[in-house]
Design a protein around this motif. Structure first.
Motif, PDB file in Angstrom:
ATOM      1  N   VAL A  53       2.899  -9.338   5.330  1.00 26.09           N
ATOM      2  CA  VAL A  53       3.064  -7.879   5.335  1.00 26.09           C
ATOM      3  C   VAL A  53       3.131  -7.403   6.780  1.00 26.09           C
ATOM      4  O   VAL A  53       2.269  -7.715   7.593  1.00 26.09           O
ATOM      5  CB  VAL A  53       1.902  -7.191   4.594  1.00 26.09           C
ATOM      6  N   THR A  54       4.170  -6.649   7.089  1.00 27.22           N
ATOM      7  CA  THR A  54       4.368  -6.101   8.428  1.00 27.22           C
ATOM      8  C   THR A  54       4.659  -4.611   8.299  1.00 27.22           C
ATOM      9  O   THR A  54       4.927  -4.115   7.197  1.00 27.22           O
ATOM     10  CB  THR A  54       5.551  -6.779   9.133  1.00 27.22           C
ATOM     11  N   PRO A  55       4.637  -3.860   9.408  1.00 26.39           N
ATOM     12  CA  PRO A  55       5.021  -2.442   9.328  1.00 26.39           C
ATOM     13  C   PRO A  55       6.405  -2.244   8.736  1.00 26.39           C
ATOM     14  O   PRO A  55       6.629  -1.300   7.967  1.00 26.39           O
ATOM     15  CB  PRO A  55       4.946  -1.990  10.794  1.00 26.39           C
ATOM     16  N   VAL A  56       7.345  -3.136   9.059  1.00 25.57           N
ATOM     17  CA  VAL A  56       8.707  -3.014   8.514  1.00 25.57           C
ATOM     18  C   VAL A  56       8.705  -3.274   7.010  1.00 25.57           C
ATOM     19  O   VAL A  56       9.316  -2.527   6.236  1.00 25.57           O
ATOM     20  CB  VAL A  56       9.669  -3.986   9.231  1.00 25.57           C
ATOM     21  N   SER A  57       8.018  -4.335   6.574  1.00 23.68           N
ATOM     22  CA  SER A  57       8.006  -4.642   5.139  1.00 23.68           C
ATOM     23  C   SER A  57       7.293  -3.554   4.349  1.00 23.68           C
ATOM     24  O   SER A  57       7.671  -3.260   3.204  1.00 23.68           O
ATOM     25  CB  SER A  57       7.361  -6.004   4.883  1.00 23.68           C
TER      26      SER A  57
ATOM     27  N   ARG B 266       7.367  -0.359   5.079  1.00 25.27           N
ATOM     28  CA  ARG B 266       8.327   0.744   4.961  1.00 25.27           C
ATOM     29  C   ARG B 266       9.379   0.447   3.903  1.00 25.27           C
ATOM     30  O   ARG B 266       9.768   1.336   3.135  1.00 25.27           O
ATOM     31  CB  ARG B 266       8.994   1.008   6.319  1.00 25.27           C
ATOM     32  N   ILE B 267       9.835  -0.800   3.858  1.00 24.21           N
ATOM     33  CA  ILE B 267      10.829  -1.183   2.849  1.00 24.21           C
ATOM     34  C   ILE B 267      10.243  -1.057   1.452  1.00 24.21           C
ATOM     35  O   ILE B 267      10.869  -0.504   0.542  1.00 24.21           O
ATOM     36  CB  ILE B 267      11.330  -2.615   3.113  1.00 24.21           C
TER      37      ILE B 267
ATOM     38  N   MET C  18       7.780   3.508  -4.012  1.00 19.06           N
ATOM     39  CA  MET C  18       6.754   4.541  -3.975  1.00 19.06           C
ATOM     40  C   MET C  18       7.332   5.867  -3.506  1.00 19.06           C
ATOM     41  O   MET C  18       8.405   5.919  -2.898  1.00 19.06           O
ATOM     42  CB  MET C  18       5.592   4.106  -3.071  1.00 19.06           C
ATOM     43  N   GLY C  19       6.615   6.947  -3.796  1.00 23.87           N
ATOM     44  CA  GLY C  19       7.047   8.267  -3.385  1.00 23.87           C
ATOM     45  C   GLY C  19       6.910   8.466  -1.889  1.00 23.87           C
ATOM     46  O   GLY C  19       6.094   7.812  -1.227  1.00 23.87           O
ATOM     47  N   ALA C  20       7.693   9.401  -1.351  1.00 26.38           N
ATOM     48  CA  ALA C  20       7.700   9.631   0.093  1.00 26.38           C
ATOM     49  C   ALA C  20       6.338  10.052   0.620  1.00 26.38           C
ATOM     50  O   ALA C  20       5.997   9.777   1.773  1.00 26.38           O
ATOM     51  CB  ALA C  20       8.744  10.690   0.438  1.00 26.38           C
TER      52      ALA C  20
ATOM     53  N   ARG D   1      -2.492   3.272   0.209  1.00 30.53           N
ATOM     54  CA  ARG D   1      -1.981   2.859  -1.100  1.00 30.53           C
ATOM     55  C   ARG D   1      -0.699   2.046  -0.951  1.00 30.53           C
ATOM     56  O   ARG D   1      -0.449   1.119  -1.728  1.00 30.53           O
ATOM     57  CB  ARG D   1      -1.792   4.078  -1.998  1.00 30.53           C
ATOM     58  N   VAL D   2       0.112   2.374   0.030  1.00 31.23           N
ATOM     59  CA  VAL D   2       1.274   1.541   0.340  1.00 31.23           C
ATOM     60  C   VAL D   2       0.804   0.148   0.746  1.00 31.23           C
ATOM     61  O   VAL D   2       1.357  -0.869   0.310  1.00 31.23           O
ATOM     62  CB  VAL D   2       2.126   2.169   1.461  1.00 31.23           C
ATOM     63  N   GLY D   3      -0.240   0.090   1.564  1.00 32.59           N
ATOM     64  CA  GLY D   3      -0.775  -1.193   1.996  1.00 32.59           C
ATOM     65  C   GLY D   3      -1.293  -2.030   0.838  1.00 32.59           C
ATOM     66  O   GLY D   3      -1.098  -3.247   0.796  1.00 32.59           O
ATOM     67  N   ILE D   4      -1.969  -1.389  -0.112  1.00 32.72           N
ATOM     68  CA  ILE D   4      -2.463  -2.094  -1.293  1.00 32.72           C
ATOM     69  C   ILE D   4      -1.309  -2.731  -2.047  1.00 32.72           C
ATOM     70  O   ILE D   4      -1.337  -3.923  -2.391  1.00 32.72           O
ATOM     71  CB  ILE D   4      -3.240  -1.133  -2.212  1.00 32.72           C
ATOM     72  N   CYS D   5      -0.265  -1.942  -2.314  1.00 31.84           N
ATOM     73  CA  CYS D   5       0.883  -2.451  -3.071  1.00 31.84           C
ATOM     74  C   CYS D   5       1.594  -3.561  -2.309  1.00 31.84           C
ATOM     75  O   CYS D   5       2.007  -4.568  -2.900  1.00 31.84           O
ATOM     76  CB  CYS D   5       1.844  -1.320  -3.389  1.00 31.84           C
ATOM     77  N   ALA D   6       1.745  -3.397  -1.000  1.00 33.03           N
ATOM     78  CA  ALA D   6       2.419  -4.421  -0.208  1.00 33.03           C
ATOM     79  C   ALA D   6       1.672  -5.745  -0.266  1.00 33.03           C
ATOM     80  O   ALA D   6       2.278  -6.817  -0.433  1.00 33.03           O
ATOM     81  CB  ALA D   6       2.567  -3.951   1.234  1.00 33.03           C
ATOM     82  N   GLY D   7       0.354  -5.678  -0.142  1.00 32.65           N
ATOM     83  CA  GLY D   7      -0.432  -6.902  -0.199  1.00 32.65           C
ATOM     84  C   GLY D   7      -0.298  -7.615  -1.531  1.00 32.65           C
ATOM     85  O   GLY D   7      -0.194  -8.853  -1.582  1.00 32.65           O
TER      86      GLY D   7
END
Length: 316
Positions: free
Chosen positions: A179-183, A185-186, A192-194, A200-206
C-alpha cells in the motif's frame, strides 16, 4: 475499552473459530463473535476482502448479537483450492456450509452480503440451506448482472471500449504490491466516495492489497460474466438493499434493478456521497439496517419467521 481496541483497523478477537467444509471439500474459515444463544447475523464479504472488512459491524453487533463472519474461498484464511471451481455455485455451496457449521438446525439469522457477498446470497436463493436459515437478507453495494457494462470505473461513455477496459481491470494479473499513497488514491477513486475519511481508505487498501493475486484474478473472471437475474427473483425472504450514490463498481442502477425484481423487497436505502465500500464508509448506517432486520425478523429463539412489510426508496 482502550483506544487501541476501538480502532476500526484492529480486527475483533472471535469467541470461536470454525472450519466449514464445502460441497467440493474446500475449507472455509469461519469466526463467531458474541455470546452463544443471542440472535444471529451472518456477514459475507466482497471480492478481494476478508472478515476484517466487517470489523465495525462486529464491534457494534457482537455486544448483544451473535455475529458469524467467514472468508470467501481464496480470501483471508480460507485456502484457495482449485481455481477452476471459482463460480457462483461455489459461492452458494460455501454459504450453505457456513450456515450448517455455525447455526443450529432450523435457526434463523439475518444474512448480509457486500458486493460479491451479496451475489453469494443471490446465488444461494434456491438453496435449502438459505431457505432454512435466512430470516431476512441485506444486500449492500452489489449487482446481479452486467457488472462490466454498467461499471463507471473507467471514465468513458458506455460502449465497447469502456466495457473492454473494465473487463481488463477485473481480470488483471498485475500484483497490487504494498500500500502506497498512489495505490490508496487509486483504490479511493475506484471504490469509495470522494469524501471518504483517510483512515477508512487506509483500512480498505490494507484489506484489498492482502488478497492473494490468484484468487483475485479467478474471482474477477467469474464476476465479469455474472448473471444472477433469475436468482434474484427466487430470493423469497424479506430483503433490504443499500447502495451509495458514488459507487463506480456497482452503480445504483444495479440496486434499483434488484429492488424491483425481489419478491419481498423491504426497500432501497441510498447513501449520499458513499462509494462501493458502504460497510466501511458508512458503518453506522449499515449496522443500523442490520439491527433493524434482526429486531423485526429474528425472534429470541431464532426459529420462527415474521410477516414482512415493504418500504419506499429511502435516501440517506
Amino acid at each position: 475499552m482502550s483506544r487501541l481496541l476501538r480502532r476500526d483497523d484492529a480486527p475483533p478477537v472471535p469467541a470461536r473459530e470454525l472450519t466449514a467444509i464445502s460441497a467440493d471439500g474446500a475449507r472455509i474459515h469461519v469466526e463467531v463473535h458474541g455470546r452463544d444463544g443471542a440472535p444471529a447475523v451472518v456477514l459475507s464479504h466482497g471480492w478481494t476482502c476478508s472478515t476484517h472488512f466487517w470489523a465495525a459491524q462486529i464491534r457494534d453487533l457482537a455486544v448483544d448479537r451473535r455475529v458469524v463472519v467467514y472468508d470467501q474461498r481464496g480470501h483471508g484464511r480460507s485456502p484457495a483450492g482449485r481455481l477452476e471451481r471459482y463460480t457462483t455455485n461455489a459461492l452458494a455451496d460455501d454459504l450453505e456450509a457456513v450456515l450448517a457449521a455455525a447455526l443450529e438446525p432450523g435457526e434463523k439469522a439475518v444474512l448480509a452480503g457486500h458486493s460479491m457477498g451479496g451475489m453469494t446470497m443471490m446465488a444461494a436463493a434456491r438453496r435449502a440451506g438459505l431457505r432454512e436459515h435466512a430470516a431476512a437478507v441485506l444486500l449492500c453495494s452489489t449487482g446481479s448482472s452486467r457488472l462490466v457494462a454498467e461499471s463507471l470505473v473507467v471514465p468513458l461513455r458506455a460502449g465497447a471500449v469502456r466495457t473492454r477496459m473494465t473487463r481488463a481491470i477485473l481480470e488483471a494479473r498485475i500484483p497490487l504490491g504494498p500500500v502506497t499513497p498512489v495505490s490508496r488514491r487509486i483504490l479511493k477513486y475506484g471504490t469509495m466516495g470522494a469524501g471518504s475519511a483517510p483512515e477508512r481508505v487506509g483500512i480498505c487498501a490494507g484489506i484489498v492489497h492482502a488478497c492473494p493475486r490468484a484468487a483475485r484474478v479467478a474471482w474477477g473472471h467469474a464476476l465479469a460474466d455474472l448473471d444472477l437475474d433469475a436468482e434474484v427473483r427466487e430470493l423469497r425472504v424479506p430483503t433490504a438493499v443499500i447502495t451509495g450514490t458514488e459507487d463506480r463498481l456497482t452503480p445504483p442502477v444495479h440496486s434499483r434493478a434488484i429492488a424491483a425484481a425481489l419478491p419481498d423487497c423491504l426497500g432501497l436505502t441510498v447513501l449520499a456521497g458513499m462509494g462501493h465500500m458502504t460497510p466501511v464508509e458508512a458503518p453506522e448506517a449499515v449496522t443500523a439496517k442490520i439491527r433493524e432486520l434482526v429486531t423485526a425478523y429474528v425472534p429470541t429463539g431464532g426459529t420462527d419467521g415474521v410477516e414482512s412489510t415493504s418500504e419506499k426508496e429511502d435516501v440517506a
